[in-house]
Write a protein that holds these residues in place. Structure first.
Motif, mmCIF file in Angstrom:
data_model
loop_
_atom_site.group_PDB
_atom_site.id
_atom_site.type_symbol
_atom_site.label_atom_id
_atom_site.label_comp_id
_atom_site.label_asym_id
_atom_site.label_seq_id
_atom_site.Cartn_x
_atom_site.Cartn_y
_atom_site.Cartn_z
ATOM 1 N N VAL A 168 36.967 -7.990 17.310
ATOM 2 C CA VAL A 168 36.375 -7.597 16.022
ATOM 3 C C VAL A 168 37.002 -6.271 15.600
ATOM 4 O O VAL A 168 37.113 -5.339 16.402
ATOM 5 N N ASP A 169 37.448 -6.202 14.357
ATOM 6 C CA ASP A 169 38.050 -4.995 13.794
ATOM 7 C C ASP A 169 37.104 -4.355 12.782
ATOM 8 O O ASP A 169 36.648 -5.028 11.843
ATOM 9 N N LEU A 170 36.813 -3.078 12.968
ATOM 10 C CA LEU A 170 36.117 -2.297 11.955
ATOM 11 C C LEU A 170 37.194 -1.495 11.236
ATOM 12 O O LEU A 170 37.768 -0.562 11.811
ATOM 13 N N VAL A 171 37.494 -1.884 9.994
ATOM 14 C CA VAL A 171 38.655 -1.366 9.278
ATOM 15 C C VAL A 171 38.212 -0.288 8.283
ATOM 16 O O VAL A 171 37.349 -0.519 7.428
ATOM 17 N N PHE A 172 38.824 0.892 8.399
ATOM 18 C CA PHE A 172 38.598 1.985 7.455
ATOM 19 C C PHE A 172 39.857 2.180 6.617
ATOM 20 O O PHE A 172 40.949 2.360 7.163
ATOM 21 N N GLN A 173 39.707 2.117 5.303
ATOM 22 C CA GLN A 173 40.826 2.340 4.379
ATOM 23 C C GLN A 173 40.880 3.816 4.015
ATOM 24 O O GLN A 173 39.899 4.385 3.517
ATOM 25 N N LEU A 233 34.321 -5.202 8.095
ATOM 26 C CA LEU A 233 34.293 -5.823 9.406
ATOM 27 C C LEU A 233 35.117 -7.105 9.350
ATOM 28 O O LEU A 233 34.843 -8.002 8.545
ATOM 29 N N ARG A 234 36.163 -7.166 10.182
ATOM 30 C CA ARG A 234 37.072 -8.314 10.194
ATOM 31 C C ARG A 234 37.301 -8.750 11.627
ATOM 32 O O ARG A 234 36.665 -8.260 12.548
ATOM 33 N N HIS A 284 29.050 -9.744 18.209
ATOM 34 C CA HIS A 284 30.469 -9.777 17.874
ATOM 35 C C HIS A 284 31.153 -11.020 18.443
ATOM 36 O O HIS A 284 32.068 -11.569 17.837
ATOM 37 N N GLY A 285 30.699 -11.463 19.616
ATOM 38 C CA GLY A 285 31.244 -12.681 20.185
ATOM 39 C C GLY A 285 30.916 -13.899 19.341
ATOM 40 O O GLY A 285 31.771 -14.770 19.107
ATOM 41 N N LEU A 340 35.913 -4.364 20.497
ATOM 42 C CA LEU A 340 35.778 -3.807 19.154
ATOM 43 C C LEU A 340 36.910 -2.813 18.927
ATOM 44 O O LEU A 340 37.156 -1.946 19.767
ATOM 45 N N ALA A 341 37.605 -2.965 17.814
ATOM 46 C CA ALA A 341 38.704 -2.066 17.483
ATOM 47 C C ALA A 341 38.393 -1.313 16.194
ATOM 48 O O ALA A 341 37.906 -1.896 15.219
#
Length: 305
Positions: free
Chosen positions: A16-21, A39-40, A70-71, A98-99
């Motif tokens: 799971v990726d928590l992406v911050f722009q 969340l991707r 998340h799984g 988690l990334a």
């Protein structure tokens, strides 16, 4: 459109990726506000499997997630993208990886991941008997025991295998995996690692190819990819696009390349197919929801001739 002889079995990480722009990724300790967060999903093998699914190539994911929210989310996302998850194992007592992913205005990214203990489990539960019907297999370098088992079984069964060779703290293990794979494809950092600091060029690729006894490739981002095939150097340029997010582009490359191999494409066509898919992924961003379609890739390949 070609037809795969069987699914591409992708083994390794799905996270799971928590992406911050951000406008700019900070280079020193500071405090910064993100423009957005999303969340991707990500992970080399998971992303490769989803790429295949969106390209119309049957794919299966083999790997581990935790028995947590998340799984569940990761499993559901794989299924939504048409990936067979019969080889996915849910583990108690360890979290799904988690990334934290920071992406700047140019699409470049910085990734910090947590949960590596999920890749320390033995590979005893793998359904290796199912490989007899596979068109190709792809292994990443996250779950070493699983990748060794998969590549050894694929070699014994005569199933084409691709290694997504990323940097690994154990150079000897990386080389061992590369010797087992029929097509080891290195990121530039991993290539530098296994060659003791050599930049990718004709001489260094030839030397590593001879050391491994394999044709090899190196992906180099916007500079395309460099290959040593049948005693000759091949450079395949990257498709020029406006980049939204480079996250997962290399994983898409490996998945599309393995898919091309599963369909029986000639090597150079499989490489160009993968290069176009990766470029379109950079252009779209949006994680697994930004995967290009088969039609889009086939049209983009005209720009790589």
């Amino acid at each position: 459109m070609g037809s795969a002889r069987g699914p591409v079995v992708c083994l390794g990480a799905a996270v799971v990726d928590l992406v911050f722009q951000l406008d700019t990724i900070p280079r020193e300790p500071t405090k910064i506000l993100a423009k957005s967060r999303t969340l991707r999903n990500g992970g080399p093998a998971g992303t490769a499997a989803v790429a295949c699914g969106n390209l119309g190539i049957p794919a299966a994911f083999w790997g581990n997630v935790g028995n947590d929210a998340h799984g569940v989310q990761t499993r559901d996302a794989l299924i939504r993208h048409g990936v067979d998850v019969a080889g996915l194992t849910v583990l108690d007592g360890v979290p799904t990886v988690l990334a934290i992913v920071m992406v700047d205005r140019n699409g470049e990214r910085l990734i910090v991941a947590h949960g590596a203990e999920i890749f320390e489990r033995p590979a005893g539960r793998l359904p290796l008997d199912r490989l007899a019907g596979a068109g190709a297999v792809l292994a990443d370098t996250a779950w070493i025991d699983g990748s060794l088992a998969l590549l050894e079984a694929a070699e014994a069964m005569g199933v084409p295998s691709v290694l997504d060779a990323e940097d690994n703290r154990h150079t000897s293990l990386l080389l061992r995996l590369a010797r087992l794979a029929r097509y080891p494809v290195f990121c530039e950092g991993a290539f530098v690692q296994v060659t003791g600091g050599a930049a990718p060029d004709a001489q260094s690729l030839q030397a590593l190819s001879e050391q491994l006894g394999r044709d090899i490739g190196v992906t180099m981002g916007e500079r395309g990819s460099l290959w040593w095939l049948n005693g000759h150097l091949l450079h395949v340029p990257a498709l020029a696009v406006t980049c939204e997010d480079t996250t997962g582009a290399g994983d898409v490359f490996h998945g599309a390349f393995a898919g091309g191999i599963a369909e029986g494409m000639p090597m150079e066509r499989a490489i160009r197919f993968a290069s176009a898919a990766a470029a379109l992924k950079c252009q779209a961003g949006r994680g697994w929801d930004g995967m290009p379609s088969r039609l889009e890739v086939e049209e983009a390949m005209r720009g790589l001739r």
